[in-house]
Design a protein around this motif. Structure first.
Motif, PDB file in Angstrom:
ATOM      1  N   GLY A 198       0.931  -0.966   0.312  1.00 55.60           N
ATOM      2  CA  GLY A 198       0.112   0.289  -0.153  1.00 55.60           C
ATOM      3  C   GLY A 198       0.576   1.407   0.487  1.00 55.60           C
ATOM      4  O   GLY A 198       0.434   2.130  -0.625  1.00 55.60           O
ATOM      5  N   MET A 199       1.793   1.735   0.550  1.00 57.44           N
ATOM      6  CA  MET A 199       2.934   2.310   0.714  1.00 57.44           C
ATOM      7  C   MET A 199       3.225   2.454  -0.556  1.00 57.44           C
ATOM      8  O   MET A 199       4.069   3.559  -1.265  1.00 57.44           O
ATOM      9  N   SER A 200       3.827   1.419  -1.203  1.00 57.45           N
ATOM     10  CA  SER A 200       4.528   1.066  -2.742  1.00 57.45           C
ATOM     11  C   SER A 200       3.829   2.464  -3.848  1.00 57.45           C
ATOM     12  O   SER A 200       4.580   2.674  -4.611  1.00 57.45           O
ATOM     13  N   TYR A 201       1.863   1.722  -3.904  1.00 59.23           N
ATOM     14  CA  TYR A 201       1.263   2.077  -4.518  1.00 59.23           C
ATOM     15  C   TYR A 201       1.694   3.827  -4.324  1.00 59.23           C
ATOM     16  O   TYR A 201       1.367   4.357  -5.084  1.00 59.23           O
ATOM     17  N   GLY A 202       1.595   4.317  -2.998  1.00 63.68           N
ATOM     18  CA  GLY A 202       1.191   5.595  -2.832  1.00 63.68           C
ATOM     19  C   GLY A 202       2.831   6.405  -2.755  1.00 63.68           C
ATOM     20  O   GLY A 202       2.158   7.323  -3.708  1.00 63.68           O
ATOM     21  N   LEU A 203       3.539   5.885  -3.357  1.00 62.11           N
ATOM     22  CA  LEU A 203       4.446   6.336  -3.104  1.00 62.11           C
ATOM     23  C   LEU A 203       4.912   6.613  -5.178  1.00 62.11           C
ATOM     24  O   LEU A 203       4.836   7.952  -5.206  1.00 62.11           O
ATOM     25  N   TYR A 204       4.513   5.692  -5.801  1.00 60.31           N
ATOM     26  CA  TYR A 204       4.486   5.231  -6.780  1.00 60.31           C
ATOM     27  C   TYR A 204       3.304   6.504  -7.302  1.00 60.31           C
ATOM     28  O   TYR A 204       3.440   7.566  -8.443  1.00 60.31           O
ATOM     29  N   TYR A 205       1.930   7.089  -6.644  1.00 62.23           N
ATOM     30  CA  TYR A 205       1.001   7.468  -7.282  1.00 62.23           C
ATOM     31  C   TYR A 205       1.821   8.666  -7.074  1.00 62.23           C
ATOM     32  O   TYR A 205       1.237   9.785  -8.061  1.00 62.23           O
ATOM     33  N   ALA A 206       2.252   9.294  -5.805  1.00 57.27           N
ATOM     34  CA  ALA A 206       2.438  10.801  -5.710  1.00 57.27           C
ATOM     35  C   ALA A 206       3.546  11.040  -6.368  1.00 57.27           C
ATOM     36  O   ALA A 206       3.669  12.002  -6.988  1.00 57.27           O
ATOM     37  N   LEU A 207       4.238  10.144  -7.268  1.00 58.77           N
ATOM     38  CA  LEU A 207       5.531  10.518  -8.037  1.00 58.77           C
ATOM     39  C   LEU A 207       4.841  10.855  -9.598  1.00 58.77           C
ATOM     40  O   LEU A 207       5.319  11.533  -9.938  1.00 58.77           O
ATOM     41  N   PHE A 208       4.113   9.333  -9.999  1.00 59.07           N
ATOM     42  CA  PHE A 208       4.022   9.601 -11.374  1.00 59.07           C
ATOM     43  C   PHE A 208       2.867   9.748 -11.870  1.00 59.07           C
ATOM     44  O   PHE A 208       1.947   9.770 -12.908  1.00 59.07           O
ATOM     45  N   ASP A 209       1.090   9.924 -10.605  1.00 59.33           N
ATOM     46  CA  ASP A 209       0.401  10.118 -11.094  1.00 59.33           C
ATOM     47  C   ASP A 209      -0.544  11.053 -10.373  1.00 59.33           C
ATOM     48  O   ASP A 209      -1.137  11.729 -10.984  1.00 59.33           O
ATOM     49  N   GLU A 210      -0.280  11.840  -9.025  1.00 61.38           N
ATOM     50  CA  GLU A 210      -1.042  12.187  -8.493  1.00 61.38           C
ATOM     51  C   GLU A 210      -1.270  13.826  -9.125  1.00 61.38           C
ATOM     52  O   GLU A 210      -2.198  14.806  -9.026  1.00 61.38           O
ATOM     53  N   HIS A 211      -0.056  14.074  -8.946  1.00 62.88           N
ATOM     54  CA  HIS A 211       0.383  15.951  -9.833  1.00 62.88           C
ATOM     55  C   HIS A 211      -0.458  15.417 -11.383  1.00 62.88           C
ATOM     56  O   HIS A 211      -1.267  16.369 -11.465  1.00 62.88           O
ATOM     57  N   GLN A 212      -0.687  15.474 -11.556  1.00 63.99           N
ATOM     58  CA  GLN A 212      -0.635  15.007 -13.661  1.00 63.99           C
ATOM     59  C   GLN A 212      -2.173  15.060 -13.262  1.00 63.99           C
ATOM     60  O   GLN A 212      -3.169  15.620 -13.624  1.00 63.99           O
ATOM     61  N   THR A 213      -3.281  14.050 -11.867  1.00 65.89           N
ATOM     62  CA  THR A 213      -4.455  13.780 -12.444  1.00 65.89           C
ATOM     63  C   THR A 213      -5.199  15.229 -11.728  1.00 65.89           C
ATOM     64  O   THR A 213      -6.222  15.588 -11.782  1.00 65.89           O
ATOM     65  N   HIS A 238       3.301  23.613   0.467  1.00 68.31           N
ATOM     66  CA  HIS A 238       2.168  24.884  -0.531  1.00 68.31           C
ATOM     67  C   HIS A 238       3.102  26.409  -0.401  1.00 68.31           C
ATOM     68  O   HIS A 238       3.390  27.285  -1.174  1.00 68.31           O
ATOM     69  N   TYR A 239       4.414  26.321   0.558  1.00 68.58           N
ATOM     70  CA  TYR A 239       5.600  27.349   0.833  1.00 68.58           C
ATOM     71  C   TYR A 239       6.196  26.956  -0.503  1.00 68.58           C
ATOM     72  O   TYR A 239       7.161  28.355  -0.200  1.00 68.58           O
ATOM     73  N   VAL A 240       6.838  25.929  -0.362  1.00 70.79           N
ATOM     74  CA  VAL A 240       7.560  26.366  -1.252  1.00 70.79           C
ATOM     75  C   VAL A 240       7.726  25.732  -2.612  1.00 70.79           C
ATOM     76  O   VAL A 240       8.554  26.761  -3.251  1.00 70.79           O
ATOM     77  N   GLY A 241       6.807  25.509  -3.149  1.00 69.80           N
ATOM     78  CA  GLY A 241       6.363  25.228  -4.583  1.00 69.80           C
ATOM     79  C   GLY A 241       7.136  25.047  -4.943  1.00 69.80           C
ATOM     80  O   GLY A 241       8.096  23.561  -4.683  1.00 69.80           O
ATOM     81  N   LEU A 242       7.625  25.232  -6.306  1.00 65.85           N
ATOM     82  CA  LEU A 242       8.981  24.607  -7.378  1.00 65.85           C
ATOM     83  C   LEU A 242       9.938  25.625  -6.649  1.00 65.85           C
ATOM     84  O   LEU A 242      11.204  25.344  -8.265  1.00 65.85           O
ATOM     85  N   THR A 243      10.530  26.178  -6.141  1.00 65.16           N
ATOM     86  CA  THR A 243      11.948  27.155  -6.151  1.00 65.16           C
ATOM     87  C   THR A 243      12.690  26.546  -6.031  1.00 65.16           C
ATOM     88  O   THR A 243      12.853  24.999  -5.391  1.00 65.16           O
ATOM     89  N   TYR A 244      14.073  26.132  -7.160  1.00 67.22           N
ATOM     90  CA  TYR A 244      14.870  25.704  -6.662  1.00 67.22           C
ATOM     91  C   TYR A 244      14.638  24.063  -7.370  1.00 67.22           C
ATOM     92  O   TYR A 244      15.498  23.702  -7.107  1.00 67.22           O
ATOM     93  N   SER A 245      13.432  23.659  -7.570  1.00 67.30           N
ATOM     94  CA  SER A 245      13.291  22.823  -8.559  1.00 67.30           C
ATOM     95  C   SER A 245      13.984  21.907  -9.606  1.00 67.30           C
ATOM     96  O   SER A 245      13.251  22.989 -10.263  1.00 67.30           O
ATOM     97  N   PRO A 246      14.427  21.195  -9.515  1.00 67.61           N
ATOM     98  CA  PRO A 246      15.112  20.452 -10.967  1.00 67.61           C
ATOM     99  C   PRO A 246      14.175  20.416 -12.000  1.00 67.61           C
ATOM    100  O   PRO A 246      13.975  20.100 -12.977  1.00 67.61           O
ATOM    101  N   LEU A 247      13.085  19.659 -11.077  1.00 67.57           N
ATOM    102  CA  LEU A 247      11.216  19.207 -11.918  1.00 67.57           C
ATOM    103  C   LEU A 247      10.847  20.173 -12.558  1.00 67.57           C
ATOM    104  O   LEU A 247       9.912  21.094 -11.591  1.00 67.57           O
ATOM    105  N   SER A 248       9.693  20.010 -13.363  1.00 63.71           N
ATOM    106  CA  SER A 248       8.829  21.443 -13.631  1.00 63.71           C
ATOM    107  C   SER A 248       7.726  20.789 -13.037  1.00 63.71           C
ATOM    108  O   SER A 248       7.509  22.370 -12.817  1.00 63.71           O
ATOM    109  N   SER A 249       7.350  20.036 -12.481  1.00 65.31           N
ATOM    110  CA  SER A 249       5.666  19.970 -11.803  1.00 65.31           C
ATOM    111  C   SER A 249       5.929  19.588 -10.546  1.00 65.31           C
ATOM    112  O   SER A 249       4.867  19.766  -9.759  1.00 65.31           O
ATOM    113  N   ILE A 250       6.631  18.464 -10.254  1.00 68.99           N
ATOM    114  CA  ILE A 250       7.153  18.399  -8.657  1.00 68.99           C
ATOM    115  C   ILE A 250       8.653  19.458  -7.867  1.00 68.99           C
ATOM    116  O   ILE A 250       9.391  19.206  -8.380  1.00 68.99           O
TER     117      ILE A 250
END
Lengths: 167, 377
Positions: free
Chosen positions: A19-34, B145-157
């Motif tokens: 469940g945690m590995s799924y959460g980590l994968y989701y946070a890294l690769f899917d959540e932001h896009q969704t 929420h406070y750090v945002g994308l400051t100095y981030s090497p990635l475009s969305s994280i």
């Protein structure tokens, strides 16, 4: 240690890691896009309406609803797998307090572990499959958990009235 | 104030096996994480949640007004603000939930540790790793929420998300380590050892009350969750989509209406706000009642290590169970009674926190006593 306790402890820890590995994968690769899709489609709908393009506004709302539907289930799966894993581990620790014989206890443990895997699986399948099948899987999984838990509660109660805590 | 009373009679801690360094770390760290997560949740509920919800409503109203005024740029601007508000809320909720859940897992690992066939120093290392990740993740999520994308090497994280994910990875590694230990214990078919013999007992009144109360709370939460999934979930999702369409259509219609009357859209926004509130309280009640049930069951097994008088232990248990019922029940009543119910729910959360801190004090006293005895020997 009984077979039932072994299954619950190992199954619970494995499910927690899963469940945690799924959460980590989701946070890294899917959540932001969704999340971007949810916010972006809603904004696009209002912008289209402001420009007088109602069909485009409705289409954007459809995209918003689809992304929200997916997001709710993806987050639910993560939290339910880990929550149920914690319950399995806890049951593994206290299962010697259930007043059933070894065979019945093992069957209960199998039901609980199966339900804990299957119920969230049915929920996440709803994002990939149409129709009632994934819902039926989720309902069957949750029914297994509730029935097993109710029986375990009866087992605890029987142990309590027949001799109480033995550590 | 309570010292004499506390010292007058003791729990049966002499019958329980020793609290090893790894278990001590996990028990104390777990309770601290849960208490910190709950205090954060209470502060968030009182000072941020409602204010944030009204700001979200304001921005949605302004966006609808901008639709009526045929101003797409203003709509984009209001949605940018809306996105920031939603991110602020989401990360605060995630901080609260993850801190508490890692606290539960820490307590569970403390219960499982005696069954993990690992050297004590390895268990202590894994416990340290687990707690490091458990602090890193919620703190980093709070900072997103406070750090945002400051100095981030990635475009969305951003960096905060990266360190949060790293914290999650540390927790996974620690859990996998304990899983390997349990697996080795199972494969060797070991019987009772000095450490695991009677390691997880809850024989006294406080332990039994917590175990019984916790089981009932978890069952109640499951039934409530099943009811929500069957009756409310689909209906809420359909209503969410339909209400948003009403807002969009009414705002569009107002473009042609005399005086750009947007009353209908505003009415739909109010309905949308009510729907969000209804969803939030039902989900919050479901998750809180199960989590408090699980917490009560977990705490049942550390009562041996709470070095307080029986009377004080009972008081703390009653306070814990009372708070565990008050919070979810009054969260549900918020729809009917509004802020009064919200205030009572927050007070319920405070009761649970007070009880937890009392138990934490008892565990710290126990470890102090054990250290003293070891030094004297």
């Amino acid at each position: 240690m009984t077979r039932a306790r072994k299954l619950l402890l190992a199954g619970g820890l494995a499910l927690a890691v899963w469940g945690m590995s799924y959460g980590l994968y989701y946070a890294l690769f899917d959540e932001h896009q969704t999340l971007e899709q949810i916010g972006g489609s809603l904004a696009a709908s209002f912008v289209s309406a402001a420009e007088g393009k109602l069909p485009e506004a409705h289409a954007a709302l459809d995209r918003y609803a689809a992304a929200s539907y997916e997001y709710v289930r993806e987050v639910d799966v993560h939290s339910h797998w880990i929550g149920l894993a914690m319950l399995l581990i806890l049951m593994g620790v206290i299962f010697d307090r259930v007043a059933f014989d070894e065979r019945k206890s093992f069957r209960l443990a199998v039901a609980l572990v199966t339900g804990s895997v299957v119920f969230p699986l049915g929920v996440i399948l709803q994002t990939a499959m149409q129709g009632q099948t994934p819902r039926a899987i989720a309902v069957a999984g949750s029914a297994l958990i509730i029935i097993a838990l109710a029986l375990i509660a009866v087992g605890f109660w029987r142990k309590h009235i027949s001799g109480g805590e033995r550590g | 104030m309570v010292t004499d009373d506390m010292d007058s009679s003791r729990s049966n801690d002499t019958a329980s096996p020793p609290l090893t360094s790894a278990r001590r770390l996990l028990v104390i760290g777990g309770i601290v994480l849960i208490a910190a997560g709950m205090i954060f949740g209470d502060v968030f509920a009182v000072f941020v949640l409602h204010q944030n919800a009204s700001r979200v409503g304001e921005q949605l109203t302004l966006a609808a007004d901008s639709v009526a005024a045929q101003n797409p740029e203003a709509v984009k601007s209001h949605f940018a603000t809306l996105g920031a508000l939603m991110e602020n809320r989401g990360t605060k909720v995630d901080t609260h939930v993850h801190a508490i859940d890692f606290g539960y897992l820490a307590l569970l690992l403390a219960l499982v540790a005696p069954y993990a066939r690992l050297e004590e120093r390895r268990k202590k290392f894994l416990a340290g790793l687990f707690l490091t990740g458990s602090v890193m993740l919620p703190v980093s999520v709070f900072l997103i929420h406070y750090v945002g994308l400051t100095y981030s090497p990635l475009s969305s994280i951003g960096w905060a998300s990266i360190t949060a994910d790293l914290g999650g990875l540390l927790v996974i590694i620690a859990c996998a380590g304990f899983l390997i230990g349990v697996w080795r214990h199972i494969r060797r078919a070991e019987g009772a050892t000095r450490e695991n013999a009677g390691a997880n007992t809850c024989g006294d009144w406080a332990g039994r009350a917590l175990l019984t109360g916790g089981t009932l709370l978890v069952l109640a939460g499951f039934l409530h969750g099943a009811h929500y999934a069957v009756v409310d979930l689909d209906e809420h999702e359909a209503r969410d989509r339909a209400t948003l369409q009403e807002i969009v259509d009414s705002s569009r219609k107002a473009q042609m209406a005399p005086g750009r009357d947007i009353t209908d859209a505003h009415r739909s926004i109010e309905a949308y706000g009510m729907l969000q509130a209804e969803k939030a309280v039902k989900i919050a009640a479901h998750s809180h009642i199960i989590e408090f049930g699980l917490l009560a069951m977990l705490l049942a097994f550390i009562q041996h290590y709470v070095f307080l008088s029986e009377r004080w232990k009972r008081r703390l248990v009653v306070v814990m169970l009372a708070g565990s019922i008050i919070l979810p029940v009054f969260v549900l009543l918020e729809l009917k009674w509004g802020l009064i119910a919200g205030g009572i729910a927050d007070a319920g959360g405070l009761l649970v926190v007070i009880s937890l801190i009392g138990m934490l004090a008892g565990v710290v006293r126990h470890t102090g006593k054990a250290d003293g005895q070891r030094e004297a020997a």
